[in-house]
Scaffold this active site. Structure first.
Site, PDB file in Angstrom:
ATOM      1  N   ARG A 130    -148.383   5.222   0.119  1.00 55.82           N
ATOM      2  CA  ARG A 130    -147.574   4.325  -0.694  1.00 55.82           C
ATOM      3  C   ARG A 130    -146.120   4.432  -0.238  1.00 55.82           C
ATOM      4  O   ARG A 130    -145.665   5.506   0.148  1.00 55.82           O
ATOM      5  CB  ARG A 130    -147.668   4.699  -2.171  1.00 55.82           C
ATOM      6  CG  ARG A 130    -149.066   4.613  -2.744  1.00 55.82           C
ATOM      7  CD  ARG A 130    -149.100   5.045  -4.197  1.00 55.82           C
ATOM      8  NE  ARG A 130    -148.298   4.182  -5.053  1.00 55.82           N
ATOM      9  CZ  ARG A 130    -148.228   4.297  -6.378  1.00 55.82           C
ATOM     10  NH1 ARG A 130    -148.910   5.237  -6.989  1.00 55.82           N
ATOM     11  NH2 ARG A 130    -147.479   3.481  -7.078  1.00 55.82           N
ATOM     12  N   ASP A 185    -142.241   3.482  -1.809  1.00 53.86           N
ATOM     13  CA  ASP A 185    -141.588   3.122  -3.059  1.00 53.86           C
ATOM     14  C   ASP A 185    -140.906   1.770  -2.946  1.00 53.86           C
ATOM     15  O   ASP A 185    -140.685   1.243  -1.852  1.00 53.86           O
ATOM     16  CB  ASP A 185    -140.548   4.180  -3.430  1.00 53.86           C
ATOM     17  CG  ASP A 185    -141.177   5.509  -3.807  1.00 53.86           C
ATOM     18  OD1 ASP A 185    -142.360   5.514  -4.194  1.00 53.86           O
ATOM     19  OD2 ASP A 185    -140.480   6.536  -3.708  1.00 53.86           O
ATOM     20  N   ARG A 239    -136.309  11.567   0.306  1.00 53.84           N
ATOM     21  CA  ARG A 239    -135.072  11.078  -0.305  1.00 53.84           C
ATOM     22  C   ARG A 239    -134.294  12.211  -0.974  1.00 53.84           C
ATOM     23  O   ARG A 239    -133.052  12.210  -0.982  1.00 53.84           O
ATOM     24  CB  ARG A 239    -135.381   9.962  -1.305  1.00 53.84           C
ATOM     25  CG  ARG A 239    -135.860   8.676  -0.627  1.00 53.84           C
ATOM     26  CD  ARG A 239    -136.406   7.672  -1.624  1.00 53.84           C
ATOM     27  NE  ARG A 239    -135.413   7.317  -2.624  1.00 53.84           N
ATOM     28  CZ  ARG A 239    -135.699   6.611  -3.714  1.00 53.84           C
ATOM     29  NH1 ARG A 239    -136.941   6.226  -3.961  1.00 53.84           N
ATOM     30  NH2 ARG A 239    -134.737   6.313  -4.580  1.00 53.84           N
TER      31      ARG A 239
END
Length: 254
Positions: free
Chosen positions: A50, A52, A200
């Site tokens: 996945r 974001d 991140r």
């Protein structure tokens, strides 16, 4: 059952990520619509993971099985791109074994995070990289990044919404480097798996080191403490790219 592997590039600003969701447009949904337009079949896609909302990809891998699709891969690539928006592209298309799964067969992934140093905002990089209005110490950031190499529990770099239990948050990084490229600074991270927002949070922590708000030596204590509150802020999604998915451990340095 014929199985096809796709390599995708997409600019993620307009999307809620790869996976189809009820709260916005996802890359997966648009690609499945393109497959329907080309083949006349409703085909379920599997992705390599996945991404974001707002995150980009230069080497996302997807695959699907299709009983009635006999279009040659090179023709399928062209047809899909005709039916996709301009910020999504299929860059490779090939037949693979029936048991191939883009997520479960992946050995490692490489991510890249981009900053650019400029006193003024650059409209041509808006949404594609994060502006740094004042210079930062990239060398100090790189020294700190190197302290994350190897196998560790990365709980300190996992967002609170992560569903993986703390005892299962051990990952191996074979690459973690900060490199100046022109007026940009890039963080490149390769590992056998990543926790929720891990790259991140690493980027946000390294930026604080580059700004002189932390020392490079603090990275080891943050890692050992395994507490999210010890690490830096989560960097904005717009600077992050999924660059490559590896299916060979040696190629990923594992």
């Amino acid at each position: 059952m014929r199985r096809i592997r796709l390599i995708l590039e997409y600019e993620g600003t307009r999307y809620v990520g790869w996976q189809t969701q009820p709260n916005g447009t996802a890359v997966q949904a648009l690609l499945e619509d393109a497959l329907f337009a080309v083949t006349g079949e409703r085909i379920a896609l599997h992705g390599s993971g996945r991404t974001d909302s707002g995150v980009h990809a230069a080497g996302f891998v997807a695959a699907f099985g299709c009983a009635g699709c006999c279009i040659p891969p090179e023709a399928l690539l062209r047809a899909l791109n005709v039916n996709l928006p301009r910020d999504i592209a299929v860059t490779a298309c090939e037949a693979v074994g029936e048991d191939f799964h883009p997520r479960y067969d992946a050995a490692a992934k490489r991510y890249r995070y981009r900053w650019y140093q400029s006193e003024t905002r650059d409209p041509f990089r808006e949404g594609l990289a994060v502006q740094l209005p004042r210079p930062v110490d990239a060398e100090a950031m790189d020294r700190a990044a190197k302290r994350l190499l190897g196998t560790h529990n990365f709980s300190a770099f996992c967002a609170s919404g992560g569903k993986i239990p703390p005892e299962e948050r051990v990952r191996t990084l074979t690459e973690c480097a900060v490199t100046p490229i022109g007026d940009e600074i890039h963080l490149t991270v390769t590992g056998d798996g990543f926790l929720y927002n891990m790259v991140r949070i690493i980027a946000g922590t390294l930026l604080e080191i580059g700004q002189g708000r932390r020392s490079p030596e603090e990275m080891e204590a943050i890692l050992r403490g395994e507490r999210r509150e010890d690490a830096g802020k989560t960097a904005p999604a717009c600077g992050l790219y999924l660059e490559q998915v590896f299916y060979d451990k040696k190629e990923a340095g594992l």
